[in-house]
Write an enzyme that holds these catalytic residues in place. Structure first.
Site, PDB file in Angstrom:
ATOM      1  N   ASP A 239       0.858   7.431  -9.928  1.00 51.00           N
ATOM      2  CA  ASP A 239       0.357   6.901 -11.207  1.00 51.00           C
ATOM      3  C   ASP A 239      -0.859   6.034 -10.909  1.00 51.00           C
ATOM      4  O   ASP A 239      -0.801   4.817 -10.982  1.00 51.00           O
ATOM      5  CB  ASP A 239       1.491   6.086 -11.855  1.00 51.00           C
ATOM      6  N   SER A 240      -1.956   6.679 -10.571  1.00 55.40           N
ATOM      7  CA  SER A 240      -3.109   5.961 -10.018  1.00 55.40           C
ATOM      8  C   SER A 240      -4.249   5.873 -11.007  1.00 55.40           C
ATOM      9  O   SER A 240      -4.260   6.527 -12.045  1.00 55.40           O
ATOM     10  CB  SER A 240      -3.605   6.692  -8.768  1.00 55.40           C
ATOM     11  N   THR A 241      -5.252   5.101 -10.628  1.00 56.05           N
ATOM     12  CA  THR A 241      -6.503   5.093 -11.371  1.00 56.05           C
ATOM     13  C   THR A 241      -7.400   6.220 -10.844  1.00 56.05           C
ATOM     14  O   THR A 241      -6.955   7.090 -10.095  1.00 56.05           O
ATOM     15  CB  THR A 241      -7.152   3.685 -11.281  1.00 56.05           C
TER      16      THR A 241
ATOM     17  N   ASP B 187       0.847  -1.182   0.000  1.00 56.06           N
ATOM     18  CA  ASP B 187       0.000   0.000   0.000  1.00 56.06           C
ATOM     19  C   ASP B 187       0.895   1.249   0.000  1.00 56.06           C
ATOM     20  O   ASP B 187       1.761   1.388   0.864  1.00 56.06           O
ATOM     21  CB  ASP B 187      -0.864  -0.055   1.268  1.00 56.06           C
ATOM     22  N   GLY B 188       0.692   2.127  -0.969  1.00 58.75           N
ATOM     23  CA  GLY B 188       1.518   3.328  -1.111  1.00 58.75           C
ATOM     24  C   GLY B 188       1.554   4.169   0.152  1.00 58.75           C
ATOM     25  O   GLY B 188       2.586   4.724   0.520  1.00 58.75           O
TER      26      GLY B 188
HETATM   27  N1  AG3 Z   1      -3.566   5.763 -14.809  1.00 59.97           N
HETATM   28  C1  AG3 Z   1      -4.584   6.747 -15.157  1.00 59.97           C
HETATM   29  C2  AG3 Z   1      -5.869   6.124 -15.534  1.00 59.97           C
HETATM   30  C3  AG3 Z   1      -7.060   6.992 -15.450  1.00 59.97           C
HETATM   31  C4  AG3 Z   1      -7.947   6.692 -16.577  1.00 59.97           C
HETATM   32  N2  AG3 Z   1      -9.306   6.887 -16.272  1.00 59.97           N
HETATM   33  C5  AG3 Z   1     -10.302   6.350 -17.001  1.00 59.97           C
HETATM   34  N3  AG3 Z   1     -10.086   5.662 -18.042  1.00 59.97           N
HETATM   35  N4  AG3 Z   1     -11.543   6.609 -16.637  1.00 59.97           N
HETATM   36  C6  AG3 Z   1      -3.076   4.941 -15.838  1.00 59.97           C
HETATM   37  C7  AG3 Z   1      -1.947   4.088 -15.419  1.00 59.97           C
HETATM   38  C8  AG3 Z   1      -0.880   4.083 -16.440  1.00 59.97           C
HETATM   39  N5  AG3 Z   1       0.393   3.714 -15.940  1.00 59.97           N
END
Ligand code: AG3
Length: 281
Positions: free
Chosen positions: A157-159, A139-140
């Site tokens: 580098d998250s979602t 966990d970061g």
């Molecule tokens: N991280 C950003 C993803 C966000 C995209 N959002 C979406 N598709 N609704 C990507 C990780 C790449 N290393």
């Protein structure tokens, strides 16, 4: 039979890609992971149904999450990526010869494992063999709590801020990042679409400004993300990404980049009016 995947960007809008096959589909402890082969964008990774990367346009995202910070900091040696289990950010970081160690802290081991297996063009540096890369499946938040005053640059580098990444958009997390950075450290975090995510941006930049003296937004064009207009937050203790930018270091870089260059470094920080409004103080 034809296979098409749609990510909905709102109730009434989405992006649809034609796929030739599904390469992996499974659930980890944290999220649903899918990897598809698409006809026009190459292999594509989804987390909980959201497009994370495609082989065709990942160069934009990974150039832009990495190089602006690494060419603003005069001598980045220790770099941490939180999230980013596909390995694209680490791949770009280790192209900087001065970086001594690139550390990846990804919460979900399945993302790393499947990226190494199915997305080798991104994950080449996280296969466990690279001498300047260290991998932590952790966990970061917990990881940076244990690493005070340790990094020159931290990349988040998250979602999207739903599910496992929610905490990575909060003020408490930014405080931990601040203390994990050295006294002239820089953080960059992906900061969603200025077109669709005004509310998220407003909160995120307010939280960042409560912690860092320098906070700027910059943009990049990423065709498979919502609206195609994407953004990053640059939060810094000392160096300003435009005023302290040493253009010649970027011009004389020792590797090629398909998106980033010394002009774009500056241009990316020039925002359309509506985007500026989203994060107005
Ligand atoms: N991280 C950003 C993803 C966000 C995209 N959002 C979406 N598709 N609704 C990507 C990780 C790449 N290393």
């Amino acid at each position: 039979m034809e296979l098409w995947y749609t990510e909905k960007h709102s109730d009434n809008v989405g992006i649809t890609l034609k796929a030739s096959q599904s390469l992996f589909s499974g659930k980890s402890e944290y999220q649903q992971l899918d990897i598809l082969d698409t006809v026009d964008f190459g292999r594509m990774m989804l987390l909980d149904g959201l497009v994370m990367v495609t082989e065709r346009d990942e160069f934009v995202y990974h150039d832009m999450i990495v190089h602006p910070a690494l060419f603003t900091h005069p001598d980045p040696k220790q770099v941490l990526v939180i999230g980013g289990g596909d390995g694209g950010s680490i791949r770009e970081i280790v192209r900087h010869p001065g970086v001594e160690l690139a550390t990846l802290c990804e919460i979900d081991g399945l993302v790393v494992e499947k990226s190494v297996e199915l997305l080798p063009s991104m994950a080449s540096a996280i296969d466990g063999k690279h001498p300047r890369v260290k991998l932590h499946i952790d966990d970061g938040l917990a990881y940076i709590r244990d690493h005070q005053n340790s990094f020159d640059v931290i990349l988040v580098d998250s979602t999207d801020p739903i599910g496992p990444a929610e905490g990575l958009f909060e003020e408490d997390f930014y405080r931990l990042v601040h203390s994990a950075l050295k006294e002239d450290g820089i953080m960059v975090a992906q900061s969603e679409s200025p077109f669709y995510h005004a509310e998220i941006q407003k909160n995120m930049y307010r939280n960042l400004r409560a912690v860092f003296p320098i906070v700027e937004m910059y943009q990049a064009f990423i065709p498979t993300y919502p609206s195609g207009l994407w953004s990053f937050a640059f939060a810094s203790k000392r160096y300003h990404p435009v005023h302290d930018f040493d253009r010649s270091r970027a011009t004389n870089r020792t590797f090629e980049t398909r998106y980033y260059n010394e002009d774009l470094h500056l241009g990316a920080f020039m925002l359309p009016t509506f985007a500026r409004e989203n994060i107005r103080e």
